[in-house]
Enzyme design. Structure first.
Site: not given
Length: 217
Positions: A118, A181, A193
């Site tokens: 991320s 995602d 995610h």
């Protein structure tokens, strides 16, 4: 409600979901041992507790099981991982870049594996673009999970182009994005995610890195 307010609210929802679903890292040393055979540098995702985060822990555990008896040192990038995305990622890039370059200088025979999840993937993107070209020769593999690359992520970034992996590292990078995602696709499933461990993608990336360590020059 203004578009900026909407982006802020949705960003908080994503970050809160990460904090609730992702297990905090536990028991992993923050700094690599001097001159291990392999050095992993991993940056956790937004709002995850200090350390590797669950994605980083799973990736390192899987990699460790695939490299035989070689020693592995692990460094968790020290940065805020906050929702002040641009400033936080830049802070992480500074820390990661400094640590990687210290490792290269002190342990030139150590093979380095970079990883990020991320916001942590953006940290690695920024780091690889900032470091001297010679550093790339010491990096065997890069593993990115849920790299921010969607229009929504661009809004969280504050507009403009999002960072991408440095060109010297692209051929040694595995970049994994879960279907739907919203951070790395145009999808709308926030739960996607936080699916990288359960989906087996951390093991997939570890196999890629192990193969690179075995065969790449």
């Amino acid at each position: 409600m203004t578009p900026r307010s909407l982006v802020r609210i949705v960003g908080v929802v994503v970050a809160t979901t990460l904090a609730l679903v992702s297990a905090p890292a536990g028991g992993r040393a923050a700094h690599a041992d001097p001159c291990s055979d392999i050095a992993v540098v991993f940056a956790r995702g937004t709002h995850q507790a200090s350390g590797l985060g669950d994605v980083g822990e799973a990736f390192v555990d899987s990699l460790t099981s695939q490299v035989g008896g070689r020693s592995i040192g692990v460094y968790a990038v020290n940065y805020p991982a906050s929702d002040d995305y641009r400033a936080s990622a830049s802070n992480g890039s500074d820390d990661a870049s400094a640590h990687i370059q210290r490792t290269v200088a002190s342990c030139p025979n150590t093979r380095i594996v970079l990883g990020g999840y991320s916001q942590g993937a953006t940290v690695i993107d920024l780091s690889t673009s900032a470091m001297p070209p010679a550093v790339a020769d010491h990096v065997a593999a890069v593993a990115l999970f849920g790299e921010p690359s969607s229009g929504f992520s661009s809004m969280l970034w504050g507009g403009g182009s999002l960072p991408t992996i440095g060109p010297l590292y692209s051929s040694k990078t595995i970049n994994l994005c879960a279907p739907d995602d919203p951070i790395c696709t145009g999808g709308g499933n926030i739960m996607a995610h936080v699916s990288y461990v359960q989906s087996g993608m951390t093991s997939q990336a570890a196999t890629f890195a192990a193969n690179r360590l075995d065969h790449a020059g």
